[in-house]
Scaffold this active site. Sequence first.
Site, short mmCIF file in Angstrom:
data_model
loop_
_atom_site.label_atom_id
_atom_site.label_comp_id
_atom_site.label_asym_id
_atom_site.label_seq_id
_atom_site.Cartn_x
_atom_site.Cartn_y
_atom_site.Cartn_z
N LYS A 26 0.84 -1.21 0.00
CA LYS A 26 0.00 0.00 0.00
C LYS A 26 0.87 1.25 0.00
CE LYS A 26 -1.79 1.59 4.03
NZ LYS A 26 -1.51 3.01 4.30
N ASN A 27 1.88 1.30 0.89
CA ASN A 27 2.67 2.51 1.07
C ASN A 27 3.74 2.73 0.00
OD1 ASN A 27 1.06 3.18 3.16
ND2 ASN A 27 2.44 2.47 4.76
N ARG A 97 -4.85 10.29 4.67
CA ARG A 97 -3.65 11.06 4.95
C ARG A 97 -2.68 11.02 3.78
NH1 ARG A 97 -0.68 14.31 8.83
NH2 ARG A 97 1.40 14.29 7.92
N CYS A 121 -6.03 8.18 10.09
CA CYS A 121 -6.41 7.42 11.27
C CYS A 121 -6.11 8.17 12.57
CB CYS A 121 -5.81 6.03 11.27
SG CYS A 121 -4.21 5.88 10.49
N ARG A 126 -0.52 14.38 13.85
CA ARG A 126 -0.01 14.37 12.47
C ARG A 126 -0.01 15.77 11.85
NH1 ARG A 126 -1.82 8.78 9.85
NH2 ARG A 126 0.27 8.90 9.02
N PRO A 127 0.82 16.68 12.39
CA PRO A 127 0.88 18.04 11.86
C PRO A 127 1.44 18.07 10.43
CG PRO A 127 2.68 17.62 13.40
CD PRO A 127 1.79 16.42 13.45
N ASP A 129 3.55 20.79 9.49
CA ASP A 129 4.52 21.90 9.51
C ASP A 129 5.69 21.65 8.58
OD1 ASP A 129 6.64 20.94 12.24
OD2 ASP A 129 5.04 19.76 11.32
N LEU A 130 6.14 20.40 8.45
CA LEU A 130 7.29 20.13 7.58
C LEU A 130 6.94 20.30 6.10
CD1 LEU A 130 8.84 17.04 9.40
CD2 LEU A 130 9.63 19.42 9.47
N ASP A 312 4.07 0.37 12.32
CA ASP A 312 2.87 -0.26 11.76
C ASP A 312 2.73 -1.72 12.19
OD1 ASP A 312 3.13 1.53 8.58
OD2 ASP A 312 2.45 2.16 10.56
N ILE A 334 6.93 6.91 17.57
CA ILE A 334 6.57 7.71 16.39
C ILE A 334 5.26 8.48 16.56
CG2 ILE A 334 6.21 7.62 13.88
CD1 ILE A 334 8.93 6.58 14.46
N ARG A 406 -8.85 -0.80 4.17
CA ARG A 406 -8.02 0.25 3.57
C ARG A 406 -6.66 -0.27 3.17
NH1 ARG A 406 -7.56 5.56 6.96
NH2 ARG A 406 -6.18 5.93 5.18
C1 EPZ Z 1 3.92 7.00 6.83
O1 EPZ Z 1 3.08 8.00 7.42
C2 EPZ Z 1 3.01 5.79 6.60
N1 EPZ Z 1 1.92 6.17 5.74
C3 EPZ Z 1 2.45 5.32 7.93
O2 EPZ Z 1 1.69 4.13 7.71
C4 EPZ Z 1 3.59 4.97 8.87
O3 EPZ Z 1 3.06 4.67 10.13
C5 EPZ Z 1 4.53 6.19 9.01
O4 EPZ Z 1 4.98 6.63 7.72
C6 EPZ Z 1 5.76 5.86 9.82
O5 EPZ Z 1 6.45 4.79 9.30
C7 EPZ Z 1 2.11 6.20 4.39
O6 EPZ Z 1 3.17 5.94 3.87
C8 EPZ Z 1 0.92 6.56 3.57
P1 EPZ Z 1 5.58 10.34 9.26
P2 EPZ Z 1 3.58 9.51 7.56
O7 EPZ Z 1 5.40 11.69 8.66
O8 EPZ Z 1 4.56 9.83 6.50
C9 EPZ Z 1 5.77 13.81 12.41
C10 EPZ Z 1 -0.18 2.72 7.76
O9 EPZ Z 1 -0.69 2.13 8.72
N2 EPZ Z 1 5.53 14.87 11.41
O10 EPZ Z 1 6.78 9.56 8.89
O11 EPZ Z 1 2.38 10.34 7.67
C11 EPZ Z 1 4.54 12.93 12.67
O12 EPZ Z 1 3.61 13.53 13.50
C12 EPZ Z 1 0.28 4.18 7.95
O13 EPZ Z 1 0.00 2.24 6.64
C13 EPZ Z 1 5.66 16.19 11.80
O14 EPZ Z 1 5.94 16.48 12.96
O15 EPZ Z 1 4.30 9.47 8.95
C14 EPZ Z 1 5.16 11.70 13.31
O16 EPZ Z 1 5.31 11.88 14.67
C15 EPZ Z 1 -0.12 4.73 9.26
N3 EPZ Z 1 5.41 17.17 10.90
C16 EPZ Z 1 6.52 11.64 12.59
O17 EPZ Z 1 6.71 12.89 11.92
C17 EPZ Z 1 5.09 16.90 9.59
O18 EPZ Z 1 4.88 17.83 8.80
C18 EPZ Z 1 6.63 10.53 11.57
O19 EPZ Z 1 5.48 10.48 10.85
C19 EPZ Z 1 4.98 15.54 9.19
C20 EPZ Z 1 5.21 14.54 10.13
#
Ligand code: EPZ
Length: 433
Positions: A26-27, A97, A121, A126-127, A129-130, A312, A334, A406
């Site tokens: 999926k990802n 998302r 979810c 899940r901000p 800001d980045l 995950d 995370i 999903r």
């Molecule tokens: C990806 O989500 C995956 N989703 C998630 O899988 C997975 O849990 C996650 O990476 C971590 O491995 C997809 O690929 C579609 P992150 P992502 O940004 O990219 C913080 C599933 O079950 N952050 O790596 O959204 C955030 O809050 C899903 O398949 C900021 O602070 O996760 C978190 O604490 C769930 N600011 C950390 O980064 C930002 O602008 C890592 O999250 C963006 C993120």
Amino acid sequence: MSNTFVIKGNGGDRNLHGTVRVTGAKNAALKVIAATVLFRDTLNLTNIPEINDTLRMFDLLKDMGADVTNNKRGSYNVFVPNQFATELSPGIAKRMRASIVLTGPVLARYGEVSFPHPGGCVIGARPLDLFVSGFEKMGAKVTIKEDSYIVEAKKGLVGAEFFLKNQSVTVTETFLMAAVLAKGTTVIKNAAMEPEIADLAAFLNKCGAKISGAGTPIITIKGGKLLSGKGHPYKTMPDRIEAGSFLVLGALAARELHITNCNPAHLESPIEILRSAGVFIETKKNEIIVRAPSHLKPVDIKTHEYPGFPTDLQAPMTVLLTQADGESTVFETIFEGRLNYTESLSAMGASITMMDPHRALVRGKTELKGRKLTSPDLRAGLAFVIAAIVAKGESVIHNVDTTIDRGYEDVENRLREIGVNIERAKMVPESVA
Ligand code: EPZ
């Protein structure tokens, strides 16, 4: 399709056996579907998992003007024209998302994009800001109105250097793709290293991109022209999280389970941890064989960015720890809301103490009893399925379509083939607590 699973538990027996085949990731698929915006011609995508999230991503593209044809199961042709809408439909994007990864390619190609704050979810705040600071670094103007974002770069994006404060997966992917069409060079430091990122970069390079360092903490992208998919069909890599979920199920309840069409090299951390819990695991090139031991040893898990233990798989692994002889700790680093589902496991009979939003103490082994559950999100939902399989008695799991469906294709039929007593229910039995 019904929204409920009814599962008769095997009460801790280790009777599952046979072969379960892993589908496309999926990802990975979601990101390559978004990357079709970077192409001047038609792209053929294969081994695409037939799950709600990929179907939604195609709907988003179609809604914006793309030509998407489904040739056969898992195979799609996508053509994105020069005339293309630049607003992501809130109705779709708010429910997924991952829609955020589309913003980079659309902004880079068309000079503007607007989107709602994506939903997704319940696992954390899940901000964004980045994403906002990244767009601004590449020369775009970001306007935030109530719940929507308008990003403009009429003269096109320019290459920039980023240091990500969080090794975010979708931030890395979004800016890697945006940089493919930007003027000049982009460098992403402290980039995420998940295998889906290296897979995406390798494919885009085949089609004319100039990306180096994907899969390492520093990725460099030389911007250029639209890519071409001519002669380069994309095949989605195996889903390591799905493979890991079946591995945990096998470690709990299998006489012998063969997990095929997977890449064990992407699962080194879960395999290492399960072996330290006493699980027999044999790996081959594209296959993992697992047998459940009569006794599981407690282990401590701490989720981490790749190649660490994947967040995950935290929920499925926590179910396993409820069946280990002794105390284990779970440290979810995370996401701050990804342990809330443990309340339902405790209601089934597990002994889990939340120490804070990120840490839980699991005492085993305790007998799990079947009950009515509501799946809160994709991965916790699958963990409930595993808990229901090893429980005594019958469980009913609601909310399957907006969570489990999903990310897992046709999961009940594949589980039934290895001996699980699972039905997608038309009628919900009243008898279950
Ligand atoms: C990806 O989500 C995956 N989703 C998630 O899988 C997975 O849990 C996650 O990476 C971590 O491995 C997809 O690929 C579609 P992150 P992502 O940004 O990219 C913080 C599933 O079950 N952050 O790596 O959204 C955030 O809050 C899903 O398949 C900021 O602070 O996760 C978190 O604490 C769930 N600011 C950390 O980064 C930002 O602008 C890592 O999250 C963006 C993120």
